[in-house]
Design a protein around this motif. Structure first.
Motif, short mmCIF file in Angstrom:
data_model
loop_
_atom_site.label_atom_id
_atom_site.label_comp_id
_atom_site.label_asym_id
_atom_site.label_seq_id
_atom_site.Cartn_x
_atom_site.Cartn_y
_atom_site.Cartn_z
N MET A 137 0.85 -1.20 0.00
CA MET A 137 0.00 0.00 0.00
C MET A 137 0.88 1.24 0.00
SD MET A 137 -3.23 0.82 0.05
CE MET A 137 -4.26 2.27 0.35
N ALA A 138 0.64 2.14 -0.91
CA ALA A 138 1.44 3.36 -1.00
C ALA A 138 1.07 4.32 0.12
CB ALA A 138 1.23 4.01 -2.36
N SER A 139 2.07 5.06 0.60
CA SER A 139 1.83 6.11 1.59
C SER A 139 2.21 7.45 0.97
CB SER A 139 2.64 5.87 2.87
OG SER A 139 4.02 5.93 2.60
N ILE A 140 1.57 8.51 1.45
CA ILE A 140 1.81 9.84 0.92
C ILE A 140 2.27 10.74 2.06
CG2 ILE A 140 0.77 11.80 -0.30
CD1 ILE A 140 -1.40 9.83 -1.30
N ARG A 141 3.41 11.41 1.86
CA ARG A 141 3.95 12.27 2.90
C ARG A 141 4.17 13.68 2.33
NH1 ARG A 141 8.87 8.11 4.42
NH2 ARG A 141 7.57 6.29 4.88
N LYS A 142 3.77 14.67 3.09
CA LYS A 142 3.97 16.06 2.67
C LYS A 142 5.41 16.46 2.92
CE LYS A 142 1.94 20.69 3.33
NZ LYS A 142 1.97 21.02 1.93
N ARG A 143 6.03 17.08 1.92
CA ARG A 143 7.44 17.48 2.06
C ARG A 143 7.59 19.00 2.14
NH1 ARG A 143 11.36 14.40 -1.99
NH2 ARG A 143 12.83 15.06 -0.39
N GLY A 144 6.98 19.68 1.21
CA GLY A 144 7.09 21.14 1.18
C GLY A 144 5.72 21.75 0.99
N GLU A 145 5.71 23.02 0.60
CA GLU A 145 4.45 23.72 0.45
C GLU A 145 3.54 23.04 -0.57
OE1 GLU A 145 2.79 28.19 -0.64
OE2 GLU A 145 4.91 27.87 -0.22
N ASN A 146 4.12 22.60 -1.69
CA ASN A 146 3.32 21.90 -2.71
C ASN A 146 4.09 20.71 -3.25
OD1 ASN A 146 0.88 21.72 -4.28
ND2 ASN A 146 2.07 22.37 -6.05
N SER A 147 4.72 19.98 -2.33
CA SER A 147 5.54 18.82 -2.71
C SER A 147 5.18 17.64 -1.81
CB SER A 147 7.02 19.17 -2.55
OG SER A 147 7.82 18.05 -2.88
N TYR A 148 4.93 16.48 -2.43
CA TYR A 148 4.54 15.29 -1.69
C TYR A 148 5.39 14.10 -2.12
CZ TYR A 148 0.42 17.94 -0.30
OH TYR A 148 -0.42 18.89 0.22
N LEU A 149 5.73 13.26 -1.18
CA LEU A 149 6.53 12.07 -1.45
C LEU A 149 5.63 10.84 -1.37
CD1 LEU A 149 9.46 10.99 -1.89
CD2 LEU A 149 9.53 10.59 0.59
N ILE A 150 5.60 10.07 -2.47
CA ILE A 150 4.86 8.81 -2.48
C ILE A 150 5.84 7.68 -2.23
CG2 ILE A 150 3.39 7.27 -3.83
CD1 ILE A 150 2.49 9.66 -5.45
N VAL A 151 5.56 6.86 -1.24
CA VAL A 151 6.46 5.76 -0.86
C VAL A 151 5.71 4.44 -1.02
CG1 VAL A 151 7.87 4.76 0.96
CG2 VAL A 151 7.62 7.26 0.80
N VAL A 152 6.34 3.51 -1.76
CA VAL A 152 5.74 2.19 -2.00
C VAL A 152 6.70 1.12 -1.48
CG1 VAL A 152 4.96 0.54 -3.73
CG2 VAL A 152 4.43 2.97 -4.01
N SER A 153 6.21 0.28 -0.58
CA SER A 153 7.03 -0.81 -0.05
C SER A 153 7.27 -1.85 -1.14
CB SER A 153 6.31 -1.47 1.14
OG SER A 153 6.98 -2.64 1.54
#
Length: 391
Positions: free
Chosen positions: A1-17
């Motif tokens: 299951m992918a997770s979504i993390r906020k990085r900056g003002e309009n930047s998001y990191l999608i992480v997939v195991s």
């Protein structure tokens, strides 16, 4: 299951195991940075990010894309209405989306999902702007066109998640035309005239409308209040449900859409005194009509059947009050909520507090809706700064 993390003002990191290797060691997770279109609203941004997460997870795990190139939008919507939407949408949202589908199907239903290009969708919005309302023959509003876009986006996002499409062609295709009409609000002088008019009404209507004006709660939230929600010592009210009445459907009561909607608001001693007077009248009427005492789980605004009164009852009454008292007829019950917010902002209350009182899940929502009110405060602040600095 992918997770979504906020990085900056309009930047998001999608992480997939990526699981484990043959020796049982965890493999390094796959990562991808994405930037949502800046014009998206919070809910739209959330859907866009979820869609990107689904697509990236498929890419990482090399999931075959089960795209059915022959299915039409009409066929998919038939499946969506029966199997997908009822499980994920609130009853009121589902009813509204079904209304939008009635406009979407005649124009786009015959297209294959994979044939819905950006040009086709853009042309659809232009055609809708030329559509006439059945009620008065006028053009449909820009808000209606935006609603059609939101519904189409939701449907196509679900098609992506189910594997019928590789991407959502409706994203970024809607650009509002003209200037959005702001909900009219009452200034301090008009509020006083309105209060005077309300004091000439029955105690029920005086209490309801003054309560909305004093707290900024929504129409349905006021209808959903029970006596047990009031803490008389603290002069506070716990808002934890809303009343909805759809056409040809029974009344239903539901909790707020978001956690922030479940909130506590405070009232003045004068407002508490008015509520106590209304409670005494309700108790007397209950005893006279049904021969039983008022219960704490009774609704404040209750029908003889025990069901809560519905928002439209108060909408019709409010229009009548405005007309009878020579008040601006472009006001609505919802205008009272906007008036409350605007007056709070004018008094210098910070945006997070205003958002909390209104039940907005994000302060950015409050900023978007009441930008005009905050602009006035910014101008006043800069004028004061200029006076101090001599500039």
């Amino acid at each position: 299951m992918a997770s979504i993390r906020k990085r900056g003002e309009n930047s998001y990191l999608i992480v997939v195991s990526r699981g484990y290797d043959y020796e049982g060691n965890r493999l390094k997770a796959a990562q991808k940075t994405v930037h949502p279109p800046v014009e998206l609203k919070p809910k739209q941004k959330e859907k866009w990010l979820q869609e990107q997460a689904v697509l990236f997870e498929r890419e990482v795990h090399h999931t075959p894309e089960p795209v059915n190139k022959s299915i039409t939008l009409a066929k998919y919507i038939e499946h969506w209405l029966a199997e997908v939407a009822p499980k994920k949408l609130a009853k009121s949202t589902f009813a509204r989306d079904r209304q939008d589908v009635r406009r979407i199907l005649p124009a786009l239903g015959h297209y294959k999902l994979t044939g819905l290009t950006k040009e086709v969708i853009r042309n659809f919005y232009e055609e809708m702007r030329a559509e006439r309302k059945l009620t008065d023959g006028g053009l449909i509003s820009e808000r209606t066109v935006e609603g059609l876009h939101n519904t189409l986006c939701s449907i196509l996002t679900d098609a992506v998640e189910e594997g019928y499409l590789l991407h959502n062609p409706a994203w970024r295709m809607y650009k509002p035309q003209g200037t959005r009409k702001e909900c009219p609000v009452a200034d301090e002088e008009l509020v006083q005239r309105l209060i005077t008019a309300l004091e000439g009404q029955s105690l029920k209507y005086e209490t309801y409308f003054k309560l909305v004006l004093a707290t900024g709660m929504r129409r349905g939230e006021a209808c959903g209040l029970r006596w047990s929600d009031i803490n008389w010592k603290r002069c506070s009210i716990h808002i934890q449900r809303t009343v909805i009445k759809l056409s040809h459907e029974p009344i239903f009561v539901k909790p707020p859409k978001t956690a922030s909607g479940d909130r506590v608001v405070y009232v003045s001693k004068e407002m508490a005194k008015l509520l106590k007077a209304w409670k005494q009248q309700c108790a007397w009427e209950r005893q006279q009509e049904q021969g039983e005492p008022l219960r704490e789980d009774d609704y404040l605004f209750r029908q003889p059947s025990g069901d809560p009164m519905v928002p439209t009852t108060f909408t019709f009454r409010f229009k009548k009050i405005l007309k009878q008292n020579g008040l601006p007829e472009n006001l609505s019950v919802h205008s009272l909520r906007h008036t409350t917010a605007s007056l709070l902002i004018a008094q210098g209350v910070d945006v997070r507090t205003v958002a909390s009182l209104l039940g907005h899940s994000q302060a950015s929502t409050t900023l978007d809706i009441y930008a005009h009110a905050f602009d006035k405060k910014k101008r006043e602040a800069q004028e004061k700064l200029g006076a101090v600095m001599g500039l």
